[in-house]
Motif scaffolding. Structure first.
Motif, PDB file in Angstrom:
ATOM      1  N   ASP A  67       0.828  -1.208   0.000  1.00 14.67           N
ATOM      2  CA  ASP A  67       0.000   0.000   0.000  1.00 14.67           C
ATOM      3  C   ASP A  67       0.867   1.265   0.000  1.00 14.67           C
ATOM      4  O   ASP A  67       0.582   2.257  -0.694  1.00 14.67           O
ATOM      5  CB  ASP A  67      -0.926  -0.011   1.221  1.00 14.67           C
ATOM      6  CG  ASP A  67      -1.883   1.178   1.228  1.00 14.67           C
ATOM      7  OD1 ASP A  67      -2.564   1.387   0.204  1.00 14.67           O
ATOM      8  OD2 ASP A  67      -1.938   1.876   2.264  1.00 14.67           O
ATOM      9  N   GLN A  68       1.934   1.243   0.783  1.00 15.67           N
ATOM     10  CA  GLN A  68       2.833   2.407   0.818  1.00 15.67           C
ATOM     11  C   GLN A  68       3.486   2.622  -0.551  1.00 15.67           C
ATOM     12  O   GLN A  68       3.604   3.760  -1.030  1.00 15.67           O
ATOM     13  CB  GLN A  68       3.903   2.186   1.891  1.00 15.67           C
ATOM     14  CG  GLN A  68       3.359   2.233   3.318  1.00 15.67           C
ATOM     15  CD  GLN A  68       4.429   1.936   4.349  1.00 15.67           C
ATOM     16  OE1 GLN A  68       5.608   1.749   4.018  1.00 15.67           O
ATOM     17  NE2 GLN A  68       4.005   1.885   5.613  1.00 15.67           N
ATOM     18  N   LEU A  69       3.947   1.536  -1.146  1.00 13.62           N
ATOM     19  CA  LEU A  69       4.566   1.659  -2.463  1.00 13.62           C
ATOM     20  C   LEU A  69       3.556   2.119  -3.510  1.00 13.62           C
ATOM     21  O   LEU A  69       3.903   2.892  -4.434  1.00 13.62           O
ATOM     22  CB  LEU A  69       5.170   0.305  -2.880  1.00 13.62           C
ATOM     23  CG  LEU A  69       6.340  -0.198  -2.024  1.00 13.62           C
ATOM     24  CD1 LEU A  69       6.737  -1.597  -2.453  1.00 13.62           C
ATOM     25  CD2 LEU A  69       7.535   0.762  -2.106  1.00 13.62           C
ATOM     26  N   TYR A  70       2.328   1.669  -3.377  1.00 14.34           N
ATOM     27  CA  TYR A  70       1.311   2.070  -4.353  1.00 14.34           C
ATOM     28  C   TYR A  70       0.980   3.542  -4.223  1.00 14.34           C
ATOM     29  O   TYR A  70       0.753   4.239  -5.225  1.00 14.34           O
ATOM     30  CB  TYR A  70       0.058   1.213  -4.135  1.00 14.34           C
ATOM     31  CG  TYR A  70      -1.052   1.546  -5.094  1.00 14.34           C
ATOM     32  CD1 TYR A  70      -0.957   1.209  -6.445  1.00 14.34           C
ATOM     33  CD2 TYR A  70      -2.210   2.218  -4.664  1.00 14.34           C
ATOM     34  CE1 TYR A  70      -1.990   1.500  -7.337  1.00 14.34           C
ATOM     35  CE2 TYR A  70      -3.228   2.521  -5.535  1.00 14.34           C
ATOM     36  CZ  TYR A  70      -3.124   2.159  -6.869  1.00 14.34           C
ATOM     37  OH  TYR A  70      -4.130   2.470  -7.745  1.00 14.34           O
ATOM     38  N   GLN A  71       0.937   4.033  -2.965  1.00 11.65           N
ATOM     39  CA  GLN A  71       0.655   5.439  -2.750  1.00 11.65           C
ATOM     40  C   GLN A  71       1.756   6.309  -3.380  1.00 11.65           C
ATOM     41  O   GLN A  71       1.505   7.436  -3.802  1.00 11.65           O
ATOM     42  CB  GLN A  71       0.546   5.735  -1.246  1.00 11.65           C
ATOM     43  CG  GLN A  71      -0.607   5.040  -0.559  1.00 11.65           C
ATOM     44  CD  GLN A  71      -1.960   5.440  -1.133  1.00 11.65           C
ATOM     45  OE1 GLN A  71      -2.146   6.573  -1.606  1.00 11.65           O
ATOM     46  NE2 GLN A  71      -2.893   4.483  -1.100  1.00 11.65           N
ATOM     47  N   LYS A  72       2.986   5.816  -3.436  1.00  5.88           N
ATOM     48  CA  LYS A  72       4.107   6.565  -4.035  1.00  5.88           C
ATOM     49  C   LYS A  72       4.233   6.267  -5.523  1.00  5.88           C
ATOM     50  O   LYS A  72       5.188   6.706  -6.183  1.00  5.88           O
ATOM     51  CB  LYS A  72       5.412   6.193  -3.336  1.00  5.88           C
ATOM     52  CG  LYS A  72       5.447   6.592  -1.869  1.00  5.88           C
ATOM     53  CD  LYS A  72       6.745   6.138  -1.206  1.00  5.88           C
ATOM     54  CE  LYS A  72       6.770   6.516   0.270  1.00  5.88           C
ATOM     55  NZ  LYS A  72       8.028   6.070   0.921  1.00  5.88           N
ATOM     56  N   GLU A  73       3.270   5.480  -6.043  1.00  6.26           N
ATOM     57  CA  GLU A  73       3.208   5.137  -7.458  1.00  6.26           C
ATOM     58  C   GLU A  73       4.463   4.396  -7.919  1.00  6.26           C
ATOM     59  O   GLU A  73       4.983   4.587  -9.013  1.00  6.26           O
ATOM     60  CB  GLU A  73       3.000   6.376  -8.321  1.00  6.26           C
ATOM     61  CG  GLU A  73       1.699   7.089  -8.033  1.00  6.26           C
ATOM     62  CD  GLU A  73       1.470   8.276  -8.932  1.00  6.26           C
ATOM     63  OE1 GLU A  73       2.402   8.608  -9.709  1.00  6.26           O
ATOM     64  OE2 GLU A  73       0.368   8.858  -8.881  1.00  6.26           O
ATOM     65  N   LEU A  74       4.974   3.533  -7.016  1.00  7.19           N
ATOM     66  CA  LEU A  74       6.156   2.751  -7.343  1.00  7.19           C
ATOM     67  C   LEU A  74       5.810   1.347  -7.844  1.00  7.19           C
ATOM     68  O   LEU A  74       6.696   0.636  -8.333  1.00  7.19           O
ATOM     69  CB  LEU A  74       7.068   2.657  -6.117  1.00  7.19           C
ATOM     70  CG  LEU A  74       7.639   3.993  -5.609  1.00  7.19           C
ATOM     71  CD1 LEU A  74       8.449   3.777  -4.347  1.00  7.19           C
ATOM     72  CD2 LEU A  74       8.487   4.655  -6.694  1.00  7.19           C
ATOM     73  N   ILE A  75       4.555   0.905  -7.656  1.00  7.87           N
ATOM     74  CA  ILE A  75       4.120  -0.400  -8.165  1.00  7.87           C
ATOM     75  C   ILE A  75       2.809  -0.224  -8.922  1.00  7.87           C
ATOM     76  O   ILE A  75       2.109   0.802  -8.779  1.00  7.87           O
ATOM     77  CB  ILE A  75       3.932  -1.421  -7.025  1.00  7.87           C
ATOM     78  CG1 ILE A  75       2.877  -0.930  -6.025  1.00  7.87           C
ATOM     79  CG2 ILE A  75       5.246  -1.735  -6.348  1.00  7.87           C
ATOM     80  CD1 ILE A  75       2.527  -1.939  -4.982  1.00  7.87           C
ATOM     81  N   SER A  76       2.493  -1.204  -9.691  1.00  6.98           N
ATOM     82  CA  SER A  76       1.275  -1.142 -10.514  1.00  6.98           C
ATOM     83  C   SER A  76       0.024  -1.434  -9.686  1.00  6.98           C
ATOM     84  O   SER A  76       0.092  -2.010  -8.593  1.00  6.98           O
ATOM     85  CB  SER A  76       1.377  -2.148 -11.662  1.00  6.98           C
ATOM     86  OG  SER A  76       1.382  -3.465 -11.143  1.00  6.98           O
ATOM     87  N   ALA A  77      -1.077  -1.030 -10.264  1.00  5.30           N
ATOM     88  CA  ALA A  77      -2.383  -1.310  -9.608  1.00  5.30           C
ATOM     89  C   ALA A  77      -2.659  -2.798  -9.540  1.00  5.30           C
ATOM     90  O   ALA A  77      -3.318  -3.294  -8.611  1.00  5.30           O
ATOM     91  CB  ALA A  77      -3.495  -0.595 -10.357  1.00  5.30           C
ATOM     92  N   ASP A  78      -2.145  -3.549 -10.504  1.00  6.59           N
ATOM     93  CA  ASP A  78      -2.361  -4.998 -10.504  1.00  6.59           C
ATOM     94  C   ASP A  78      -1.710  -5.654  -9.295  1.00  6.59           C
ATOM     95  O   ASP A  78      -2.327  -6.514  -8.644  1.00  6.59           O
ATOM     96  CB  ASP A  78      -1.801  -5.588 -11.799  1.00  6.59           C
ATOM     97  CG  ASP A  78      -2.073  -7.066 -11.913  1.00  6.59           C
ATOM     98  OD1 ASP A  78      -3.259  -7.464 -11.892  1.00  6.59           O
ATOM     99  OD2 ASP A  78      -1.102  -7.850 -11.968  1.00  6.59           O
ATOM    100  N   GLU A  79      -0.491  -5.252  -8.962  1.00  4.85           N
ATOM    101  CA  GLU A  79       0.169  -5.811  -7.796  1.00  4.85           C
ATOM    102  C   GLU A  79      -0.555  -5.406  -6.509  1.00  4.85           C
ATOM    103  O   GLU A  79      -0.647  -6.199  -5.550  1.00  4.85           O
ATOM    104  CB  GLU A  79       1.626  -5.346  -7.753  1.00  4.85           C
ATOM    105  CG  GLU A  79       2.496  -5.935  -8.853  1.00  4.85           C
ATOM    106  CD  GLU A  79       3.934  -5.512  -8.698  1.00  4.85           C
ATOM    107  OE1 GLU A  79       4.403  -5.427  -7.549  1.00  4.85           O
ATOM    108  OE2 GLU A  79       4.576  -5.277  -9.727  1.00  4.85           O
TER     109      GLU A  79
END
Length: 369
Positions: free
Chosen positions: A125-137
Motif C-alpha cells: 500500500d505504501q509503495l502504491y501510494q508513491k506510485e512505485l508499483i502497478s495497480a495490478d500488484e
C-alpha cells in the motif's frame, strides 16, 4: 278273617309285581325319534375371516442428534404435538479431542497467515501510494489479505462448532438444538437429562432422542393364513375393532399384501396392511391390539338352510325333505347343489323349494344327572 287278610296281601304283591313289569316294559320300548325341522329362508351369506394385528402410524420417525454430547434440557414430553422444526431437546457438546486439536491448530495457522498478509499489504500500500508499483500488484495483495481474513473467520467458526456445537454464523441452525423433522405427536422420549447421546455415523445408528408420528394417518398391520390370502384383493374393505375401544369400529381399505410368507407357529402367514379411516375425535394410541374382519365372499338374497341339515357324501350333498303330517311323516332323501357357506348357514342353488321343509339333526332329550 285271616284268610281274607292273606288274600289281600297276595293281591297287593301281585299288583306291585305287575306294575313293576309294565313300567320296565314301557321303559324298554324304543322312543320315536324326533328331528329338528327347518324351512329354507332367503338371506345374505357372508364368508369372512378375522385377522389379529395392531394399529400403528404409517410413518414413525426417530429424531436423532447431529452431534455427540449430553442432554441438558428436554422441552417436550410424550403426547405433545409438535411441528416440523420445533425444538425437542438441547445438547451440550463433548468435543472430540483430536478434532478439537486440529481445529485449534487451524486457527493458529490462520492467525499467522493473516498477520503476514496484513504486513505484506501495508508494504504494498505504501509503495502504491508513491506510485512505485502497478495497480495490478496492489489488487493482488489486497485480495490475499481478504482471503487470509476469510480463512481466519472460517477457522474460528470450525473451532466453535467442534468445541460448542454452534458458531456465530450458524447460530440459528445450531446442531445443539434437537428439532423435530416432521409434524405430529411425540410417541416416546427414551432419554433423560444427563444422558450421553451420539450422532448417527458409519459405525452406529445414533441415539434416538424422540419418536414422532402423524397419528391422523394410521394403518392396520396383521397376518393372514396362506389358505385365505388367495381370496384377498387390494382395495377390499375391512372392519376394524379395537379391544380397548369396544364401542367403536373403524373402516379400513386393504392396501398391501406381502408377496412372501413368514412362518408362525408352524403355519405360513402373509403380512397385510390396511389404511384406517379414523373417526374425528377418536383417541387411538399407537400399538393398540385390533381385529380386522374381512369378507372373503358374499352371496346376496339366496335360498339357505342351516348347514347341519346337509348330509355330505363325497362331493355330493343331500337333504331330507319332509312329507306328510304327524305320525305319518316321511323323509325323502334328495340331492341338492350347494353354494357359499358361512359355517352356520349354507346356500342352496338347486334341488330345494322355499316352501319345502327339511329335516335337521336328531333332537336329543335331556337326561337327568
Amino acid at each position: 278273617m285271616k284268610k281274607y287278610r292273606k288274600l289281600l296281601v297276595a293281591a297287593l304283591v301281585a299288583l306291585l309285581f305287575i306294575g313293576t313289569f309294565v313300567f320296565l316294559w314301557k321303559k324298554s320300548q324304543p322312543k320315536p325319534v324326533e328331528y329338528n325341522e327347518f324351512t329354507p329362508v332367503t338371506a345374505d351369506i357372508l364368508k369372512s375371516t378375522v385377522v389379529t394385528g395392531k394399529i400403528e402410524p404409517r410413518n414413525e420417525v426417530n429424531v436423532k442428534p447431529q452431534i455427540s454430547g449430553i442432554i441438558t434440557e428436554l422441552l417436550k414430553e410424550p403426547g405433545d404435538l409438535v411441528n416440523a422444526g420445533d425444538v425437542i431437546a438441547k445438547v451440550k457438546v463433548i468435543p472430540d479431542m483430536s478434532q478439537l486439536s486440529s481445529a485449534q491448530s487451524r486457527v493458529r495457522l490462520a492467525e499467522i497467515n493473516l498477520k503476514q498478509a496484513q504486513v505484506d499489504f501495508n508494504r504494498v500500500d505504501q509503495l502504491y501510494q508513491k506510485e512505485l508499483i502497478s495497480a495490478d500488484e496492489y489488487d493482488k495483495s489486497r485480495q490475499a489479505l481478504r482471503q487470509a481474513r476469510e480463512e481466519k473467520a472460517a477457522a474460528d467458526d470450525a473451532l466453535a462448532v467442534v468445541r460448542d456445537g454452534v458458531s456465530k454464523s450458524n447460530a440459528s441452525a445450531s446442531s445443539t438444538l434437537i428439532r423435530s423433522t416432521i409434524s405430529g405427536v411425540i410417541l416416546d422420549i427414551p432419554v433423560k437429562v444427563g444422558n450421553s447421546v451420539i450422532n448417527s455415523n458409519t459405525f452406529n445408528d445414533g441415539t434416538t432422542i424422540a419418536s414422532v408420528a402423524n397419528m391422523n394417518d394410521l394403518i392396520f398391520r396383521g397376518n393372514i393364513d396362506e389358505t385365505e390370502v388367495g381370496q384377498l384383493v387390494l382395495g377390499m374393505p375391512l372392519k376394524i375393532t379395537i379391544g380397548a375401544l369396544q364401542d367403536l369400529s373403524f373402516d379400513a381399505s386393504l392396501e398391501y399384501i406381502s408377496p412372501k410368507a413368514v412362518e408362525s407357529n408352524g403355519a405360513n402367514q402373509f403380512e397385510i396392511k390396511a389404511a384406517v379411516r379414523v373417526l374425528k375425535g377418536s383417541k387411538i394410541r399407537s400399538g393398540y391390539s385390533a381385529n380386522a374382519e374381512i369378507v372373503l365372499a358374499a352371496a346376496k338374497n339366496v335360498l339357505s338352510v342351516p348347514e347341519s341339515a346337509i348330509e355330505f357324501s363325497g362331493d355330493t350333498a343331500f337333504v331330507y325333505v319332509i312329507g306328510g303330517e304327524g305320525m305319518q311323516k316321511n323323509y325323502e332323501r334328495r340331492m341338492v347343489t350347494t353354494g357359499l357357506s358361512d359355517g352356520v348357514n349354507i346356500e342352496i342353488k338347486k334341488g330345494l323349494a322355499k316352501s319345502e321343509k327339511v329335516r335337521g339333526p336328531e333332537i336329543v332329550a335331556d337326561t337327568p344327572e
